[in-house]
Design an enzyme around this catalytic site. Structure first.
Site, PDB file in Angstrom:
ATOM      1  N   ASP A 187       0.764  -1.105  -0.033  1.00 14.75           N
ATOM      2  CA  ASP A 187      -0.088  -0.128   0.118  1.00 14.75           C
ATOM      3  C   ASP A 187       0.761   1.255   0.036  1.00 14.75           C
ATOM      4  O   ASP A 187       1.886   1.127   0.737  1.00 14.75           O
ATOM      5  CB  ASP A 187      -1.038   0.118   1.288  1.00 14.75           C
TER       6      ASP A 187
ATOM      7  N   GLU B 287       1.563  -0.049  -4.847  1.00 13.89           N
ATOM      8  CA  GLU B 287       0.937   1.302  -5.085  1.00 13.89           C
ATOM      9  C   GLU B 287       1.660   2.258  -5.059  1.00 13.89           C
ATOM     10  O   GLU B 287       2.294   2.790  -3.916  1.00 13.89           O
ATOM     11  CB  GLU B 287      -0.296   1.219  -4.002  1.00 13.89           C
TER      12      GLU B 287
ATOM     13  N   ASP C 268     -10.422   1.930  -3.398  1.00  8.45           N
ATOM     14  CA  ASP C 268     -10.232   3.198  -3.281  1.00  8.45           C
ATOM     15  C   ASP C 268     -11.226   4.127  -3.968  1.00  8.45           C
ATOM     16  O   ASP C 268     -11.811   5.026  -3.529  1.00  8.45           O
ATOM     17  CB  ASP C 268      -8.735   3.580  -3.581  1.00  8.45           C
ATOM     18  N   GLN C 269     -11.231   3.872  -5.412  1.00  6.99           N
ATOM     19  CA  GLN C 269     -12.002   4.798  -6.225  1.00  6.99           C
ATOM     20  C   GLN C 269     -13.416   4.438  -6.081  1.00  6.99           C
ATOM     21  O   GLN C 269     -14.333   5.455  -6.297  1.00  6.99           O
ATOM     22  CB  GLN C 269     -11.623   4.385  -7.718  1.00  6.99           C
TER      23      GLN C 269
ATOM     24  N   GLY D 226     -14.871   3.308  -2.715  1.00  7.30           N
ATOM     25  CA  GLY D 226     -15.021   3.439  -1.399  1.00  7.30           C
ATOM     26  C   GLY D 226     -14.679   5.132  -0.882  1.00  7.30           C
ATOM     27  O   GLY D 226     -15.200   5.403   0.064  1.00  7.30           O
TER      28      GLY D 226
END
Length: 611
Positions: free
Chosen positions: A262, A299, A393-394, A396
Site C-alpha cells: 500500500d 501502489e 479506493d476509487q 469507497g
C-alpha cells in the site's frame, strides 16, 4: 524448520513444542513474557533483541509482554489476537498446517487477471471460508488471481484493513492464520494465485502499542497518520527487519503468491538502501531457497519507474505497480466530472496516452499539483502496470461509495470493462463489477475509542470537500454501513446482471485466446483518438495476428474507417449485440476501408486471423 527459513521476530514453536521467543525492545531495562501461570525472563542480546526458550508457552497459549516490570502490552509481532487488539497475544505454530499445494506453480505475472475483494463483504459469511465457497465461480469467470484487501488484525470486526495494528496477526473474525492458510491452499488447488494487500507506510491508531515496545516511529517526517515509521533514524535496523520478516512470513508460511504494498510513496526512507530494495533482495533470497515464485506489486502515485526497475538497474525491484492514471482518464472519458484529482484529466486524449505510455504525467505540467510531474516508463513492459475501471479506493472513497453500475449506463459498463481487458496491462476487476453489483462499497470501521470514532467521522466529511459533495456521509461506525456494502449474490440470476456476467466471461476468454490481447508488449500497438467524436481505435498484434478495437465513448453513433492494410476482418466481440442487451449488432465481417457504424457507448473487436 531451518533457522534460515523461520521468523526472526516474535514466537516460533519448534519441533519439540517449545516456544522460541525473540522480542525487539532496544531501550528496555528488562523484558519478560507473561502467561497466566508463568513469568518468563528474556535475556538481552545484541541490537536491541531479547530472547528466551520456554516450555511454558504452547501453541494456542496466550501471553503478554512485560517491559521494565510495569508496561504490559500485546506482542507487536503477535500471530494471533483472539480477544482483539487490546487483548493478549496467542502463540501459533504456523508449520502445523498440512499443505497440499506442492505442485503449484505461480503463473507468470503477465498472465494474471486479478480480482480484488474484501473478505468481510465478499460473502454472506464475511470469512475466508466464505471466499472458498465462491472459488468455482471465480474460476468460471476466468479469474486466475485474487487480491485480498489487508487482513492484519484491526479493531473490532468491520474495517477495510488499513487500520491494522498487528501486521503478523491474521484477523480473528475472518478465520485467523489457519483460515488464511486453508484459503490459499484451496485457491492453489483451483489454479488461482493469491495476492495479499499489506500496509508498511503507517499503523492504525487503535491498539497501536508499538511506541511502548520500542522506537518504531520517528519525528523526522510527518505523514497523514502522524509520525512516520522509523525506517532510517536511530534504531531503524530493528524496524526494517520487522517489516522484512513480515514480507517473508506471508510468502514462506502462508504460500502467498504476491504482495500489494500500500502507498509506498508514503514510506519515508532516505537511507543508502531503500526499504523496498532490501525487501526485494530478501525475497530473491527466499525464492532461491524455496524454488517458489513471488511478486511484489507497489501502489505508487509518483510516476517514477525507479520503483519498478530491477535492482541491477538501480531500481527498487518491485515487479509491478498500480496505475491510477489509466483509471482517471477512463472515468473522465466516460463522462465523469473533472473535480478533485480528476481535474488533471481531459478525457480521451489522456486515455490514448495511457494505452501508449502507461504514465500520463511523465514530465509534463500538472495543473492539479501546480508543478511538472512524473517521468517516462519507456523501458517497462505492460506486465508491470495494473489497471482497472474501479477498485476499493476509487469506489469507497466516494462519499456514497457508488459503483460504476449506478454511475454509468449499462452500455458504458461493458465498454469500460473492455477498455481495461483489451489494454496491454494487467487487468484487475473489483468484486461484483462483473455482474453489475448495485450495493455501494462504503468506508466502514468498528473502533472502540469514542474520540477516534468522532475524528474519523469528521475526517470523512473534510475529505469530500474537494469533490464538492453534498449531503451527509454515511456513518463509518454504523453496522448498517458495513452491511450495505456486502455483495448481493442473488443478482446473478436477474435480468441484465446475468447478461453482463456473460459479457465479462466472454471478453476475459478472448483476452486469453488471442495473443495480441494477451501479451503485454506495449511496443506492438498503435492507438488514436478523436476528441470530437470521443472515439478511440486501439490496434494490437502478435506476429501475423492482429486485433482491432473500436471504442465509442459518446452517446451518439459514429462512423470509423477500417484500416486498409488487411483485406478483411472478422468480428470477435460486439458489446452492442442484443445477446448482451445491446441495441444493434454490427456486421460479422468487414473489409478494408469500409466505414463502420459504431453504436453509442460500445466497443467492436475484429481480428484478421479468426481462430
Amino acid at each position: 524448520m531451518s533457522n534460515e527459513l523461520k521468523r526472526k521476530t516474535g514466537i516460533n514453536i519448534n519441533a519439540a513444542g517449545q516456544a522460541e521467543i525473540r522480542f525487539w525492545a532496544p531501550e528496555a531495562e528488562s523484558v519478560e513474557l507473561k502467561t497466566a501461570k508463568a513469568l518468563i525472563p528474556l535475556e538481552k542480546k545484541d541490537f536491541g533483541y531479547w530472547e528466551a526458550e520456554s516450555d511454558e508457552l504452547k501453541s494456542g497459549g496466550t501471553y503478554h509482554i512485560l517491559i521494565n516490570g510495569e508496561t504490559q502490552i500485546p506482542d507487536p509481532a503477535s500471530l494471533s489476537q483472539p480477544e482483539g487488539v487490546h487483548g493478549p497475544s496467542a502463540a501459533v505454530a504456523l508449520s502445523e498446517f498440512n499443505w497440499t499445494d506442492q505442485s503449484w506453480k505461480n503463473p507468470a505475472l503477465g498472465d494474471y487477471i486479478l480480482y480484488e475483494l474484501h473478505t468481510g463483504t465478499f460473502s454472506a459469511e464475511g470469512t475466508f471460508e466464505g471466499i472458498i465457497g465462491k472459488l468455482d465461480y471465480l474460476v468460471e469467470l476466468g479469474i486466475n488471481a485474487i487480491e485480498i484487501m489487508p487482513v492484519a488484525q484491526f479493531p473490532g470486526g468491520r474495517n477495510w484493513g488499513y487500520d491494522g495494528v498487528f501486521p503478523f496477526a491474521v484477523q480473528d473474525s475472518y478465520g485467523g492464520a489457519a483460515g488464511l492458510q486453508q484459503l490459499v491452499d484451496a485457491c492453489h488447488e483451483k489454479g488461482l494465485a493469491v495476492v495479499l494487500d499489506v500496509v508498511y507506510n503507517h499503523m492504525g491508531p487503535e491498539g497501536n502499542y508499538f511506541a511502548q515496545a520500542g522506537p518504531y516511529f520517528t519525528d523526522k517526517y510527518g505523514t497523514p497518520w502522524g509520525s512516520a515509521i522509523n525506517f532510517d533514524d536511530a534504531w531503524s535496523d530493528g524496524v526494517r527487519e520487522y517489516f522484512i520478516e513480515n514480507v517473508l512470513m506471508w510468502f514462506r508460511d502462508f504460500h502467498i503468491d504476491g504482495l500489494r504494498l500500500d502507498a509506498v510513496h508514503a514510506i519515508k526512507d532516505f537511507g543508502v538502501k531503500h526499504l523496498l530494495q532490501q525487501i526485494s533482495e530478501e525475497v530473491d533470497n527466499l525464492m532461491e531457497a524455496t524454488n517458489r515464485r513471488h511478486y511484489l506489486i507497489a501502489e505508487c502515485d509518483l510516476n517514477d519507474n525507479k520503483y519498478i526497475n530491477p535492482l541491477e538497474r538501480q531500481g527498487y525491484g518491485m515487479d509491478a505497480q498500480w496505475i491510477d492514471e489509466f483509471h482517471h482518464a477512463l472515468r473522465v472519458t466516460a463522462g465523469e466530472p473533472t473535480t478533485g484529482y480528476y481535474s488533471d484529466f481531459s478525457g480521451i486524449k489522456d486515455l490514448e496516452k495511457s494505452y501508449r505510455d502507461a504514465y500520463i504525467y511523465d514530465g509534463v505540467y500538472s495543473p492539479h499539483r501546480l508543478k511538472t510531474f512524473g517521468g517516462k516508463a519507456d523501458g517497462n513492459p505492460g506486465s508491470q502496470f495494473v489497471v482497472f475501471s474501479q477498485n476499493h479506493d476509487q469506489v469507497g472513497n466516494r462519499m456514497l461509495g457508488e459503483r460504476t453500475s449506478t454511475l454509468q449506463s449499462y452500455e458504458m459498463q461493458k465498454l469500460m470493462a473492455a477498455a481495461v481487458l483489451c489494454s496491454p496491462f494487467l487487468p484487475m476487476l473489483f468484486m461484483g463489477e462483473e455482474y453489475g453489483e448495485t450495493n455501494p462499497f462504503l468506508f466502514f470501521t468498528s473502533h472502540g475509542d469514542k474520540e477516534l470514532i468522532e475524528a474519523v467521522r469528521k475526517g470523512r466529511k473534510a475529505e469530500f470537500a474537494a469533490f464538492h459533495a453534498e449531503g451527509e456521509a454515511p456513518d463509518p461506525q454504523s453496522e448498517d454501513t458495513f452491511n450495505q456494502s456486502k455483495l448481493q449474490w442473488g443478482l446473478l440470476q436477474q435480468d441484465g446482471h446475468k447478461e453482463l456476467l456473460s459479457f465479462y466471461k466472454t471478453i476475459i476468454a478472448l483476452r486469453k485466446k488471442y495473443a495480441p490481447l494477451h501479451n503485454a508488449n506495449r511496443k506492438q500497438l498503435t492507438v488514436s483518438s478523436d476528441p470530437q467524436t470521443n472515439c478511440l481505435v486501439l490496434r494490437r498484434w502478435e506476429e501475423e495476428v492482429q486485433v482491432l478495437c473500436l471504442m465509442n465513448f459518446s452517446s451518439k453513433t459514429h462512423g470509423l474507417t477500417i484500416p486498409d492494410d488487411k483485406p478483411s476482418w472478422k468480428k470477435i466481440l460486439d458489446s452492442a449485440d442484443p445477446q448482451w442487451k445491446g441495441p444493434k449488432a454490427a456486421p460479422v465481417s468487414v473489409d478494408a476501408l469500409q466505414k463502420m457504424e459504431i453504436q453509442p457507448q460500445s466497443i467492436l473487436i475484429y481480428t484478421n486471423k479468426y481462430a
